[in-house]
Design an enzyme around this catalytic site. Structure first.
Site, PDB file in Angstrom:
ATOM      1  N   ASP A  29     -11.670   3.686  11.546  1.00  0.00           N
ATOM      2  CA  ASP A  29     -10.330   3.887  12.081  1.00  0.00           C
ATOM      3  C   ASP A  29      -9.556   4.706  11.057  1.00  0.00           C
ATOM      4  OD1 ASP A  29     -10.545   2.393  14.478  1.00  0.00           O
ATOM      5  OD2 ASP A  29     -10.269   0.534  13.349  1.00  0.00           O
ATOM      6  N   GLU A  71      -3.118  -4.495  13.561  1.00  0.00           N
ATOM      7  CA  GLU A  71      -1.959  -5.373  13.341  1.00  0.00           C
ATOM      8  C   GLU A  71      -2.113  -6.165  12.040  1.00  0.00           C
ATOM      9  OE1 GLU A  71      -2.597  -4.581  17.673  1.00  0.00           O
ATOM     10  OE2 GLU A  71      -3.900  -5.231  16.035  1.00  0.00           O
ATOM     11  N   VAL A 130       6.665   0.178  -6.843  1.00  0.00           N
ATOM     12  CA  VAL A 130       5.206   0.188  -6.873  1.00  0.00           C
ATOM     13  C   VAL A 130       4.725   1.470  -7.556  1.00  0.00           C
ATOM     14  CG1 VAL A 130       4.878   1.239  -4.580  1.00  0.00           C
ATOM     15  CG2 VAL A 130       3.104  -0.237  -5.535  1.00  0.00           C
ATOM     16  N   GLU A 131       3.714   1.339  -8.388  1.00  0.00           N
ATOM     17  CA  GLU A 131       3.133   2.476  -9.092  1.00  0.00           C
ATOM     18  C   GLU A 131       2.135   3.171  -8.149  1.00  0.00           C
ATOM     19  OE1 GLU A 131       0.569   4.886 -11.155  1.00  0.00           O
ATOM     20  OE2 GLU A 131      -0.197   2.944 -10.486  1.00  0.00           O
ATOM     21  N   LEU A 132       2.218   4.494  -8.060  1.00  0.00           N
ATOM     22  CA  LEU A 132       1.497   5.230  -7.022  1.00  0.00           C
ATOM     23  C   LEU A 132      -0.021   5.217  -7.154  1.00  0.00           C
ATOM     24  CD1 LEU A 132       3.762   8.316  -6.312  1.00  0.00           C
ATOM     25  CD2 LEU A 132       3.431   6.255  -4.956  1.00  0.00           C
ATOM     26  N   CYS A 154     -13.221  -0.697  12.408  1.00  0.00           N
ATOM     27  CA  CYS A 154     -12.970  -1.549  13.562  1.00  0.00           C
ATOM     28  C   CYS A 154     -13.801  -2.826  13.401  1.00  0.00           C
ATOM     29  CB  CYS A 154     -13.365  -0.823  14.842  1.00  0.00           C
ATOM     30  SG  CYS A 154     -13.290  -1.873  16.315  1.00  0.00           S
TER      31      CYS A 154
END
Length: 125
Positions: free
Chosen positions: A40, A75, A55-57, A33
């Protein structure tokens, strides 16, 4: 936070002639936070229809884990994840959903969405 994008790697989509969904779920996302520096916790779902690249993991895991010590609003981090993934993968469509755990009696779900300019045009041609 700009250097985080360098952690993301991609590979060629072998089925670029087909629309199909890829869904990755990261149930252990953490950040801090920016007001209290308290942790968080969130589940991050990344759903996309790839175009040329996926995307490669392992790189995605390292990228998401890089937020662990960053003070960032829900956000902002959700939209940043979307922007970075769109930049490296250039998908036809992507939505990032971040379900943050309860904090102060409030839970939050943030969704950020992207669609390429040609995505719906291709669908209806």
């Amino acid at each position: 936070m700009k250097d985080k994008i360098k952690l993301l790697e991609t590979f060629e989509n072998e089925f670029k002639d087909r629309n199909y969904n890829i869904i990755h779920t990261a149930p252990e996302f953490t950040s801090l936070c920016p007001k209290t520096s308290q942790p968080d916790f969130a589940t991050i779902d990344i759903e996309y229809i790839p175009d040329e690249l996926c995307v490669e993991l392992k790189s995605l895991k390292l990228y998401l884990n890089s937020y662990r010590n960053d003070g960032v609003f829900f956000e902002s981090v959700t939209n940043k994840i979307l922007d970075d993934l769109v930049e490296v993968c250039k998908p036809r469509y992507m939505i990032v959903t971040a379900q943050f755990n309860v904090r102060g009696g409030i839970s939050s779900v943030i969704e950020a969405e992207y669609e390429s300019e040609d995505f719906f045009k291709d669908e209806f041609d």
